[in-house]
Design a protein around this motif. Structure first.
Motif, PDB file in Angstrom:
ATOM      1  N   GLN A   1     -16.549  13.265  49.187  1.00 18.27           N
ATOM      2  CA  GLN A   1     -16.841  14.542  48.706  1.00 18.27           C
ATOM      3  C   GLN A   1     -18.086  14.885  49.488  1.00 18.27           C
ATOM      4  N   ILE A   2     -19.023  13.996  49.431  1.00 20.57           N
ATOM      5  CA  ILE A   2     -20.367  14.210  50.064  1.00 20.57           C
ATOM      6  C   ILE A   2     -20.318  14.336  51.951  1.00 20.57           C
ATOM      7  N   GLY A   3     -19.324  13.253  52.249  1.00 19.51           N
ATOM      8  CA  GLY A   3     -19.319  13.335  53.695  1.00 19.51           C
ATOM      9  C   GLY A   3     -18.419  14.689  54.279  1.00 19.51           C
TER      10      GLY A   3
ATOM     11  N   ARG B   1     -19.769  13.809  62.416  1.00 15.59           N
ATOM     12  CA  ARG B   1     -19.904  13.353  60.963  1.00 15.59           C
ATOM     13  C   ARG B   1     -18.446  13.176  60.357  1.00 15.59           C
TER      14      ARG B   1
ATOM     15  N   SER C   1     -16.865   5.848  43.295  1.00 17.02           N
ATOM     16  CA  SER C   1     -17.988   5.537  44.220  1.00 17.02           C
ATOM     17  C   SER C   1     -17.134   6.161  45.432  1.00 17.02           C
TER      18      SER C   1
ATOM     19  N   ASP D   1     -21.697  21.366  56.510  1.00 19.81           N
ATOM     20  CA  ASP D   1     -22.964  21.942  56.507  1.00 19.81           C
ATOM     21  C   ASP D   1     -23.455  21.856  58.104  1.00 19.81           C
TER      22      ASP D   1
ATOM     23  N   GLN E   1     -18.570  17.641  52.835  1.00 23.17           N
ATOM     24  CA  GLN E   1     -19.395  18.677  52.541  1.00 23.17           C
ATOM     25  C   GLN E   1     -20.447  18.684  53.808  1.00 23.17           C
ATOM     26  N   GLN E   2     -20.799  17.443  54.356  1.00 22.67           N
ATOM     27  CA  GLN E   2     -21.982  17.405  55.278  1.00 22.67           C
ATOM     28  C   GLN E   2     -21.249  17.905  56.717  1.00 22.67           C
TER      29      GLN E   2
ATOM     30  N   ALA F   1     -14.264  18.040  49.424  1.00 18.92           N
ATOM     31  CA  ALA F   1     -15.551  18.243  48.989  1.00 18.92           C
ATOM     32  C   ALA F   1     -15.679  18.482  47.685  1.00 18.92           C
ATOM     33  N   HIS F   2     -14.480  19.037  46.919  1.00 20.32           N
ATOM     34  CA  HIS F   2     -14.667  19.536  45.562  1.00 20.32           C
ATOM     35  C   HIS F   2     -13.508  19.054  44.671  1.00 20.32           C
TER      36      HIS F   2
ATOM     37  N   LYS G   1     -17.018   9.886  45.549  1.00 19.57           N
ATOM     38  CA  LYS G   1     -18.427  10.558  45.918  1.00 19.57           C
ATOM     39  C   LYS G   1     -18.710  10.638  47.455  1.00 19.57           C
ATOM     40  N   CYS G   2     -18.269   9.633  48.113  1.00 23.34           N
ATOM     41  CA  CYS G   2     -18.426   9.109  49.565  1.00 23.34           C
ATOM     42  C   CYS G   2     -17.553  10.351  50.228  1.00 23.34           C
TER      43      CYS G   2
END
Length: 300
Positions: free
Chosen positions: A232-234, A252, A226, A240, A236-237, A212-213, A229-230
């Motif tokens: 990292q966001i995934g 997820r 891109s 979460d 982290q989700q 994520a980082h 980013k996909c």
């Protein structure tokens, strides 16, 4: 057993090499890692598999032992030590490539794990420095010394990505003291354990926290910013949603893997750091056991 007797009977270099190889084996066998080689298959790779990665890990044992011995021989961080382990790293990489028939399996891990093995060999008998943070700082100090004998080679994928996109690669991350490990991976590992999460999922969550980082040049090379980013966001989700141990988190995680496979993107940099983290965690735990043993035996 008195501490000084333990030192003489304990082969530190062999121990550190064994732990380093086992950390590489534990990393590659950890499943399910998104789009990475694991017990299920080859992930986003066409040229890698579990057996090849395991053979590669074992091939690096002599190199790690020699690096640990170099750390003991020099005893301090210095230019000579940096260049000594640089030579050993290049020899170890060639041995790896001989085993893998030219396939890059662990080049990144040779860098990060080699630094950690060396750092641990210097500080092993200094408990105040033999922590995850302390070892990352020591390894970072070694990495900040330039290897004057580094051959002028063609740029690696990671170096090309760094020049094109201006992101930090493995070298810069090491020189900063491995912040993705100290600020994200290791705290997440401890947090998951403290919450009673089984070890496999705790390690997966540590990997996801680093994914994520990290500006993973392996992912950027294959899928651009891109794709990064996909990832990292995934990652982290997943955290979460409660992490890889929860049903929602695993759903997820499956979607993240699907997304990465479509892009043929593999978080090889994060995987190298997970292996490095597992090495650090085991060395720190073993040292804690030894301290408790010494106290119970009345040794100082």
């Amino acid at each position: 057993m008195h501490a000084h007797l333990y030192k003489t009977s304990f082969n530190l270099a062999e121990y550190l090499a064994d732990v380093a190889v086992q950390a590489l084996l534990d990393e590659v066998n950890l499943s399910p890692k998104p789009a990475l080689v694991d017990q299920r298959g080859c992930g986003a790779h066409d040229d890698l598999n579990l057996q090849l990665m395991e053979a590669s890990a074992h091939s690096l044992s002599p190199m790690f032992k020699l690096m640990a011995e170099a750390g003991q021989e020099h005893g301090v961080i210095c230019q000579a030590l940096r260049e000594h382990i640089g030579v050993l790293g290049r020899q170890g990489e060639q041995q790896m490539l001989n085993i893998t028939q030219g396939i890059n399996t662990h080049r990144g891990a040779i860098w990060s794990m080699g630094l950690m093995v060396t750092a641990a060999s210097i500080t092993y008998w200094q408990p105040e420095h033999l922590t995850v943070l302390g070892l990352c700082q020591t390894a970072g100090q070694i990495a900040c010394l330039e290897d004057r004998f580094l051959p002028k080679a063609t740029l690696s994928h990671g170096q090309k990505v760094r020049e094109k996109f201006g992101v930090h690669g493995a070298k810069q991350h090491a020189q900063q003291g491995f912040p993705v490990i100290t600020q994200y991976g290791f705290p997440q590992l401890l947090c998951s354990r403290q919450n009673g999460i089984p070890e496999k999922f705790a390690q997966l969550d540590a990997l996801l926290s680093m994914m994520a980082h990290i500006s993973d040049t392996c992912v950027i090379h294959r899928a651009g910013l891109s794709g990064l980013k996909c990832m990292q966001i995934g990652a982290q989700q997943v955290l979460d949603l409660g992490g890889s141990a929860t049903f929602a988190g695993r759903q997820r995680l499956k979607q993240l893997e699907t997304d990465l496979l479509v892009m043929r993107a593999s978080a090889g940099g994060a995987a190298d750091l997970l292996a490095t983290l597992l090495f650090l965690d085991r060395v720190q735990q073993q040292k804690s056991i030894m301290k408790i043993r010494d106290k119970s035996n009345g040794n100082t």
